[in-house]
Scaffold this active site. Structure first.
Site, short mmCIF file in Angstrom:
data_model
loop_
_atom_site.label_atom_id
_atom_site.label_comp_id
_atom_site.label_asym_id
_atom_site.label_seq_id
_atom_site.Cartn_x
_atom_site.Cartn_y
_atom_site.Cartn_z
N ASP A 1 0.92 -1.35 -0.04
CA ASP A 1 0.13 0.04 -0.09
C ASP A 1 1.10 1.40 -0.11
O ASP A 1 0.58 2.18 -0.88
CB ASP A 1 -1.01 -0.06 1.31
CG ASP A 1 -2.14 -1.04 1.02
OD1 ASP A 1 -1.90 -2.20 0.24
OD2 ASP A 1 -2.96 -1.16 1.76
N ASP B 1 -8.12 4.99 11.72
CA ASP B 1 -6.64 5.59 11.60
C ASP B 1 -6.51 6.99 11.07
O ASP B 1 -5.82 7.59 11.21
CB ASP B 1 -5.83 4.31 11.09
CG ASP B 1 -5.31 3.49 12.36
OD1 ASP B 1 -5.46 3.63 13.49
OD2 ASP B 1 -4.89 2.32 11.75
N SER C 1 -6.09 -8.63 7.61
CA SER C 1 -4.91 -7.47 7.74
C SER C 1 -4.53 -7.35 9.21
O SER C 1 -5.23 -7.72 10.21
CB SER C 1 -5.42 -6.09 7.27
OG SER C 1 -6.52 -5.59 8.20
N ARG D 1 -0.70 5.55 17.12
CA ARG D 1 -1.04 7.02 16.28
C ARG D 1 -0.62 8.06 16.56
O ARG D 1 0.06 8.82 15.66
CB ARG D 1 -2.61 6.84 15.60
CG ARG D 1 -3.08 5.50 14.92
CD ARG D 1 -2.01 4.78 14.32
NE ARG D 1 -2.48 3.73 13.53
CZ ARG D 1 -1.69 2.59 13.34
NH1 ARG D 1 -0.44 2.49 13.75
NH2 ARG D 1 -2.13 1.67 12.33
#
Length: 404
Positions: free
Chosen positions: A16, A127, A181, A98
């Site tokens: 990605d 996210d 994932s 994050r």
């Protein structure tokens, strides 16, 4: 688009973000600076550097930073002091990483004179919110590029086709449809999507990567002690560790005994429900031990107030408001409560569970003399309870008489 000259990309080196790197170079005709954070995810980060160089990123614009100690000391530990659990269960392993990534991206953007920052989060998840609230909280004027909300590469097949068309290496394991994932750091591993999307189906054993199956864990319990100082864990079995090394050591114990698995259907901030599987081995042990030392050292009023604040704190972290004034206000109150939270907790680790079997503290409020069923030598006059009960019963008696 022409005003974007340089952008800092949160870059893993995977499919990605590799596609995003090339897409940014083409779409915005800009220079891309890559930032890869080592948060203890257990992956070799050298390939991320090689991939960035292969795609034309200048060596001086490739940042790979070891943030493990900062992550645990300044993010995980403050959250653990709050006993934060989102929706009563989730230890926030993805959420808490994050803000640190966002903070470092903004710092790098300032260092290299970047106009914008970019991330690889999709437009369906939490996210994107967490990253961007962090960016804007630290630099209100930064430009944010979120490719998944802009491009037309809406499937894995399209991503691979784009990669192949632009000579971006794609590993063999990325060519098939991913069964799920994952996201990992020193605190946890999360898995979601594909084989996990049906909440009725049990999580396949191959999804788990951080813990052994509790059924296969040792048949003999293991006892450990965790020592706390002002609310933070500082030693295991009498041996002092740095925050990151302590969490890593607890992860080892948790892995061995199959501790910290969670199958959760949660409410995302963007509005949908999602089913995920979380493994937080060391964090689960740490959370359990911290609650135990608070049982001895926190006054009832402070302890109960903390239990009211914890869910609000957890929601702020989950939703991405780490840099908000309300989280900082809560943190100040929580940290004040931790001044006397010092001592040692003994735990029994066995087949998926961490049981508290002992706790002691020089700041303990527990009085055996007061609580004993034996002769308390005048430490507590049981006759006082009569007046206490009558005063508390007064309104109930008045209500009862009115109802009669």
């Amino acid at each position: 688009m022409s005003d974007i000259k340089r952008v800092v990309l949160a870059f893993s080196g995977g499919l990605d973000t590799s596609v995003i790197l090339k897409w940014l170079q083409q779409t915005y005709a800009c220079e891309v600076v890559t930032f890869t954070a080592d948060l203890g995810q257990g992956e070799e980060l050298g390939p991320a550097r090689a991939k960035a160089e292969l795609m034309g990123v200048k060596p001086e614009h490739i940042f790979i930073d070891d943030l493990k100690e900062e992550f645990v000391k300044d993010y995980v530990y403050p959250m653990m002091r709050a006993n934060a659990l989102y929706e009563g269960l989730y230890l926030l392993g993805t959420s808490i990483a994050r803000p640190l990534i966002a903070k470092r991206q903004i710092e790098i953007a300032k260092m290299v004179g970047a106009d914008a920052v970019s991330h690889g989060a999709t437009g369906k998840g939490n996210d994107q919110v967490r990253f961007e609230l962090g960016y804007y909280g630290l630099n209100p004027d930064i430009k944010v590029i979120a490719p998944w909300r802009e491009w037309d590469l809406t499937s894995r097949t399209r991503l691979i086709e784009f990669a192949e068309a632009h000579q971006i290496p794609v590993s063999k394991d990325k060519r098939g449809e991913a069964p799920f994932s994952t996201d990992a750091n020193l605190l946890h591993t999360s898995s979601e999507g594909k084989v996990l999307e049906d909440p009725w189906q049990e999580v396949p054993d191959y999804v788990f990567s951080r813990t052994v199956n509790p059924e296969d864990a040792p048949d003999t319990p293991e006892y450990i002690t965790v020592e706390f100082d002002a609310g933070d864990a500082v030693a295991i079995n009498g041996e002092a560790f740095s925050p990151a090394n302590l969490l890593a050591k607890l992860n080892d114990y948790g892995r061995t005994h199959g501790i910290g698995r969670l199958d959760l259907v949660e409410n995302r901030f963007v509005g949908m429900k999602s089913r995920g599987m979380y493994e937080t081995p060391g964090g689960t042990i740490l959370h359990t031990a911290h609650r135990a030392i608070e049982q001895l050292t926190l006054d009832r009023g402070a302890a109960h107030l903390k239990d009211e604040l914890g869910p609000r704190y957890a929601e702020l972290v989950y939703n991405g408001f780490w840099f908000s004034p309300e989280r900082e206000m809560l943190q100040a109150a929580i940290d004040h409560s931790q001044q006397q939270v010092s001592g040692t907790v003994r735990l029994k680790l066995y087949k998926g569970s961490a049981w508290v079997v002992g706790r002691k503290s020089p700041n303990s409020l527990y009085s055996e003399k007061v609580v004993t069923f034996e002769d308390d030598a005048g430490a507590y006059d049981q006759r006082d309870a009569e007046g206490f009960i009558k005063l508390n019963a007064l309104r109930l008696r008045l209500l009862g008489r009115r109802g009669a």
